[in-house]
Design a protein around this motif. Structure first.
Motif, PDB file in Angstrom:
ATOM      1  N   GLY A   3       0.816  -1.114   0.082  1.00 54.86           N
ATOM      2  CA  GLY A   3      -0.040  -0.032   0.151  1.00 54.86           C
ATOM      3  C   GLY A   3       0.810   1.277  -0.047  1.00 54.86           C
ATOM      4  N   ALA A   4       2.147   1.110  -0.289  1.00 58.71           N
ATOM      5  CA  ALA A   4       2.962   2.382  -0.090  1.00 58.71           C
ATOM      6  C   ALA A   4       3.063   2.693  -1.557  1.00 58.71           C
TER       7      ALA A   4
ATOM      8  N   ARG B 191       5.644   7.348  -0.007  1.00 61.11           N
ATOM      9  CA  ARG B 191       4.426   7.549   0.869  1.00 61.11           C
ATOM     10  C   ARG B 191       4.292   6.343   1.461  1.00 61.11           C
ATOM     11  N   PRO B 192       4.990   6.027   2.759  1.00 64.48           N
ATOM     12  CA  PRO B 192       4.821   4.599   3.284  1.00 64.48           C
ATOM     13  C   PRO B 192       3.465   4.177   3.822  1.00 64.48           C
ATOM     14  N   GLN B 193       2.517   5.245   4.083  1.00 63.48           N
ATOM     15  CA  GLN B 193       1.128   5.174   4.147  1.00 63.48           C
ATOM     16  C   GLN B 193       0.307   6.298   3.914  1.00 63.48           C
ATOM     17  N   PRO B 194      -0.999   6.148   3.509  1.00 61.69           N
ATOM     18  CA  PRO B 194      -1.476   7.492   3.244  1.00 61.69           C
ATOM     19  C   PRO B 194      -1.509   8.456   4.428  1.00 61.69           C
TER      20      PRO B 194
END
Length: 143
Positions: free
Chosen positions: A65-66, A99-102
């Motif tokens: 998801g990144a 962007r490792p997570q939203p």
């Protein structure tokens, strides 16, 4: 001019907003109408600098998801603002954001090129920035 081959690979040519520092990407947005630019972005990073050039940019999906985005341009250099005096040569401007997570972004950007009357000098500027969104709270920072 922009041409989209795919989300991961797009072309941009013409007058380019230099991707140096996170503030410069959103310079002049309505969110900043009542605030002054940070000193680093206003005086040192030349936030809002526009140059003629061409290059590529895109958005990449990563595992778990990144996501990441990149911009890389060949531009005219620093001649327009007299930073290097007459005779500035082409430069490279680039930015990579992970962007490792939203809601969380970490980025590095740089602008480097020859300068000086004979084109014998070099000017390089680099920046790191972070942004975080926690509900309605939005934080931005830069080095």
């Amino acid at each position: 001019m922009e041409y989209r081959f795919r989300d991961e690979f797009q072309f941009r040519g013409g007058v380019i907003q230099s991707p140096l520092g996170g503030i410069s990407l959103h310079h002049g947005s309505p969110l900043d109408d009542l605030t002054e630019l940070p000193l680093v972005d206003d005086a040192l990073l030349l936030s809002g600098q526009r140059e003629s050039g061409l290059g590529f940019f895109g958005d990449l999906g990563l595992a778990g998801g990144a996501a990441a985005s990149y911009e890389a341009y060949l531009v005219n250099g620093f001649a327009a603002d007299d930073t290097c005096g007459a005779g500035a040569a082409q430069a490279v401007a680039a930015r990579l954001e992970l962007r490792p997570q939203p809601g969380l972004g970490l980025a590095a950007s740089a602008h480097s090129g020859r300068c000086g009357a004979q084109g014998d000098g070099r000017l390089a500027v680099a920046a790191l920035d972070v942004r975080a969104e926690l509900g309605d709270l939005r934080l931005r920072g830069a080095l």
